[in-house]
Design an enzyme around this catalytic site. Structure first.
Site, PDB file in Angstrom:
ATOM      1  CG  HIS A   1       6.102   3.675  -0.667  1.00  0.00           C
ATOM      2  ND1 HIS A   1       5.497   4.841  -0.287  1.00  0.00           N
ATOM      3  CD2 HIS A   1       7.056   3.413   0.251  1.00  0.00           C
ATOM      4  CE1 HIS A   1       6.076   5.279   0.819  1.00  0.00           C
ATOM      5  NE2 HIS A   1       7.028   4.429   1.173  1.00  0.00           N
TER       6      HIS A   1
ATOM      7  CG  HIS B   1       7.216   0.539   8.450  1.00  0.00           C
ATOM      8  ND1 HIS B   1       7.860   1.350   7.554  1.00  0.00           N
ATOM      9  CD2 HIS B   1       7.087   1.299   9.585  1.00  0.00           C
ATOM     10  CE1 HIS B   1       8.088   2.540   8.113  1.00  0.00           C
ATOM     11  NE2 HIS B   1       7.629   2.516   9.341  1.00  0.00           N
TER      12      HIS B   1
ATOM     13  CG  ASP C   1      12.654  -1.791   3.027  1.00  0.00           C
ATOM     14  OD1 ASP C   1      13.662  -1.307   3.559  1.00  0.00           O
ATOM     15  OD2 ASP C   1      11.506  -1.613   3.458  1.00  0.00           O
TER      16      ASP C   1
HETATM   17  N1  CMC Z   1       3.088  -7.448  -4.431  1.00  0.00           N
HETATM   18  C1  CMC Z   1       1.922  -7.746  -5.056  1.00  0.00           C
HETATM   19  N2  CMC Z   1       0.840  -6.956  -5.031  1.00  0.00           N
HETATM   20  C2  CMC Z   1       0.918  -5.809  -4.331  1.00  0.00           C
HETATM   21  C3  CMC Z   1       2.087  -5.440  -3.639  1.00  0.00           C
HETATM   22  C4  CMC Z   1       3.202  -6.295  -3.715  1.00  0.00           C
HETATM   23  N3  CMC Z   1       4.342  -5.992  -3.088  1.00  0.00           N
HETATM   24  N4  CMC Z   1       1.890  -4.247  -3.028  1.00  0.00           N
HETATM   25  C5  CMC Z   1       0.630  -3.890  -3.302  1.00  0.00           C
HETATM   26  N5  CMC Z   1       0.049  -4.844  -4.093  1.00  0.00           N
HETATM   27  C6  CMC Z   1      -1.321  -4.780  -4.649  1.00  0.00           C
HETATM   28  C7  CMC Z   1      -2.349  -5.150  -3.584  1.00  0.00           C
HETATM   29  O1  CMC Z   1      -2.672  -6.516  -3.634  1.00  0.00           O
HETATM   30  C8  CMC Z   1      -3.521  -4.273  -3.962  1.00  0.00           C
HETATM   31  O2  CMC Z   1      -4.200  -4.893  -5.010  1.00  0.00           O
HETATM   32  P1  CMC Z   1      -5.822  -4.706  -5.137  1.00  0.00           P
HETATM   33  O3  CMC Z   1      -6.056  -3.238  -5.376  1.00  0.00           O
HETATM   34  O4  CMC Z   1      -6.192  -5.548  -6.315  1.00  0.00           O
HETATM   35  O5  CMC Z   1      -6.412  -5.166  -3.841  1.00  0.00           O
HETATM   36  C9  CMC Z   1      -2.884  -3.012  -4.531  1.00  0.00           C
HETATM   37  O6  CMC Z   1      -1.574  -3.414  -4.989  1.00  0.00           O
HETATM   38  C10 CMC Z   1      -2.720  -1.898  -3.483  1.00  0.00           C
HETATM   39  O7  CMC Z   1      -2.076  -2.469  -2.356  1.00  0.00           O
HETATM   40  P2  CMC Z   1      -2.350  -2.006  -0.870  1.00  0.00           P
HETATM   41  O8  CMC Z   1      -1.861  -3.038   0.072  1.00  0.00           O
HETATM   42  O9  CMC Z   1      -3.786  -1.571  -0.733  1.00  0.00           O
HETATM   43  O10 CMC Z   1      -1.429  -0.690  -0.816  1.00  0.00           O
HETATM   44  P3  CMC Z   1      -0.925   0.037   0.470  1.00  0.00           P
HETATM   45  O11 CMC Z   1      -0.596   1.408   0.074  1.00  0.00           O
HETATM   46  O12 CMC Z   1      -1.911  -0.141   1.579  1.00  0.00           O
HETATM   47  O13 CMC Z   1       0.401  -0.783   0.895  1.00  0.00           O
HETATM   48  C11 CMC Z   1       2.628  -1.536   1.008  1.00  0.00           C
HETATM   49  C12 CMC Z   1       1.689  -0.384   0.614  1.00  0.00           C
HETATM   50  C13 CMC Z   1       4.059  -1.036   0.988  1.00  0.00           C
HETATM   51  C14 CMC Z   1       2.306  -2.020   2.439  1.00  0.00           C
HETATM   52  C15 CMC Z   1       2.438  -2.699   0.011  1.00  0.00           C
HETATM   53  O14 CMC Z   1       2.781  -2.268  -1.288  1.00  0.00           O
HETATM   54  C16 CMC Z   1       3.254  -3.940   0.398  1.00  0.00           C
HETATM   55  O15 CMC Z   1       2.782  -4.750   1.190  1.00  0.00           O
HETATM   56  N6  CMC Z   1       4.505  -4.084  -0.160  1.00  0.00           N
HETATM   57  C17 CMC Z   1       5.366  -5.170   0.225  1.00  0.00           C
HETATM   58  C18 CMC Z   1       6.063  -4.855   1.543  1.00  0.00           C
HETATM   59  C19 CMC Z   1       7.132  -3.792   1.388  1.00  0.00           C
HETATM   60  O16 CMC Z   1       7.970  -3.845   0.494  1.00  0.00           O
HETATM   61  N7  CMC Z   1       7.156  -2.837   2.335  1.00  0.00           N
HETATM   62  C20 CMC Z   1       8.143  -1.778   2.379  1.00  0.00           C
HETATM   63  C21 CMC Z   1       7.566  -0.435   2.084  1.00  0.00           C
HETATM   64  S1  CMC Z   1       8.795   0.829   1.779  1.00  0.00           S
HETATM   65  C22 CMC Z   1       9.701   1.005   3.237  1.00  0.00           C
HETATM   66  C23 CMC Z   1       8.928   1.288   4.451  1.00  0.00           C
HETATM   67  O17 CMC Z   1       7.864   1.914   4.431  1.00  0.00           O
HETATM   68  O18 CMC Z   1       9.398   0.884   5.492  1.00  0.00           O
END
Ligand code: CMC
Length: 430
Positions: free
Chosen positions: A308, A267, A365
């Protein structure tokens, strides 16, 4: 507004249920599933709430496929270009843009509440000098209830708004005090002749021995970042604030819980993690190696600042910040090689099939840390910056919830533990 129903049938059991469809003013229609357990005998399973709306709200609208973000109907691009953080705070809290008199009064009220109780400064000085400022923020904000307990009648709408204004006003003072404690500098009290962001920069960086002139460029850049971070509908920290609020807890406790949720690297903690990642990547030549690592299922590494839950298109806030990065670095006369590295990382990631297929774009971010760094904000304070701005969203959502009849937030579970078994005396175990 309810419109036509959707029928769900359990053929084996010969039962069916008609579920009302709730339609908002915009966004996907939503099934009201409340009747499912009592009619079909099933609970619904949705870990991470990826398919669940937890409330109705009139504050912020996101269309993740189109990359749209609006506060109270106003597009984020227009607010970023023409508004100020204080005006946006008014809009989020009260639902309308203020007329001049309302804005002046609101600004005065926020200014009037900037001081914190001197005992809070003593509380802050009790932390170890290298405590993470987010840990300090969560503790200090939670403790506000101990200082303002005489005005905590949450049934009273005026007191709700008062506590909201207090938190928006005091958050920068607390944040700067945490930073100064780490630096070993004496407290800088808020100068009320300055504007919101100028005042914060002054509290952060002024020292008794020298005159500190707040940079107009820096204050404007900070104001923009605060506007972009002010609210984002039912994200993890806001949902935390609402969940805690649903128990009837006081707003300081709710916001302290929100701060703790925001700190996580998935987050708000991502802005700190992005800089650590760019540092680790080091140079443009290393980008392909880290892209490969992000794609490797057996490697926990993720591209921080990418992806996201809701945006499956470019995060509109990232687009605004990216442009602001150029302008701020240019105006401050700073040339940060991290900007080149970030752009190259973005370019390669956006051309890569893995990121294209999974619709992973830079989020808010990804570029914000580069601006904070240019303003002299230390990396450990990045998520605190986010918290100062998001406080507006938290208290607006908390007030909205407090004005609506709300049930306590209480999800269920699929139990997978042992079935009933008999207690054994200690000497008979093993
Ligand atoms: N790098 C590589 N792979 C990724 C990433 C990433 N940053 N984000 C998602 N994926 C892949 C993940 O491995 C998954 O692959 P698979 O379907 O093969 O298992 C797929 O994309 C979906 O990911 P998820 O974790 O199930 O998606 P989510 O909606 O639960 O998570 C997220 C969203 C923001 C937590 C995630 O994209 C992430 O961890 N990003 C990096 C951290 C980040 O930048 N966070 C800030 C978010 S925006 C500001 C805020 O909310 O505060």
């Amino acid at each position: 507004m309810l419109s036509k129903n959707v029928v769900i049938t359990d053929e084996a059991a010969g039962k069916h249920v008609e579920l009302p469809v709730i339609r908002g003013t915009e966004g996907e229609p939503t099934l009201d599933i409340k009747a499912v357990p009592s009619t079909l005998g099933y609970f619904t399973y949705d870990p991470g709430y990826a398919a669940t709306a937890s409330c109705t709200s009139e504050i912020t609208f996101i269309d993740g496929n189109k990359g749209i973000l609006r506060y109270r109907g106003y597009p984020i691009e227009q607010l970023a270009e023409r508004s100020t953080f204080v005006e946006v705070a008014y809009l989020l809290l009260f639902g309308e843009l203020p007329i001049e008199e309302q804005l002046n009064q609101f600004r005065d009220e926020l200014t009037y509440h900037t001081m914190i109780h001197e005992r809070l400064n003593h509380f802050i000085s009790g932390f170890h000098y290298d405590a993470h400022p987010m840990a300090m923020m969560a503790g200090v904000v939670g403790s506000l209830a101990a200082f303002y307990h005489n005005r905590l009648d949450m049934e009273n709408p005026e007191e709700r708004v008062l506590s909201a204004k207090r938190m928006i006003a005091k958050m920068p003072t607390i944040a700067a005090a945490c930073y100064r404690h780490h630096m070993g500098w004496p407290i800088a009290y808020p100068r009320n002749r300055l504007r919101f962001c100028e005042r914060f920069l002054d509290m952060m960086f002024s020292v008794p021995s020298e005159q500190y002139m707040v940079s107009e460029v820096a204050a404007r850049a900070l104001d923009l970042l605060f506007i972009l971070h002010a609210d984002h509908e039912q994200n993890a920290s806001t949902s935390t604030v609402r969940l805690v609020g649903s128990t009837g807890a006081n707003p300081y406790a709710c916001v302290a819980a929100g701060i703790s949720a925001l700190w996580g690297p998935a987050h708000g903690g991502a802005n700190e993690a992005v800089l650590a990642m760019l540092d680790e990547i080091g140079s443009v030549g290393n980008v392909p190696h880290f892209i490969d690592r992000a794609k490797d299922k057996n490697d926990p590494f993720r591209l921080m600042g990418f992806g996201h839950r809701v945006y499956k298109n470019y995060d509109p806030r990232a687009a605004i910040i990216r442009q602001a990065c150029y302008e701020v670095l240019d105006e401050l006369g700073k040339d940060d090689p991290m900007m080149d590295l970030a752009m190259e990382l973005e370019r390669i990631a956006l051309e890569d099939d893995f990121f294209v297929e999974k619709k992973l774009y830079p989020n808010v971010d990804f570029y914000s840390g580069i601006i904070y760094k240019a303003l002299g904000i230390p990396v450990s304070m990045f998520t605190v910056m986010f918290a100062i701005a998001r406080t507006v969203g938290w208290v607006s959502q908390w007030i909205e919830q407090s004005e609506t009849p709300t049930k306590i937030g209480r999800p269920r579970q699929v139990y997978r533990g042992p079935q009933e078994r008999k207690y054994k005396a200690l000497h008979r175990r093993g």
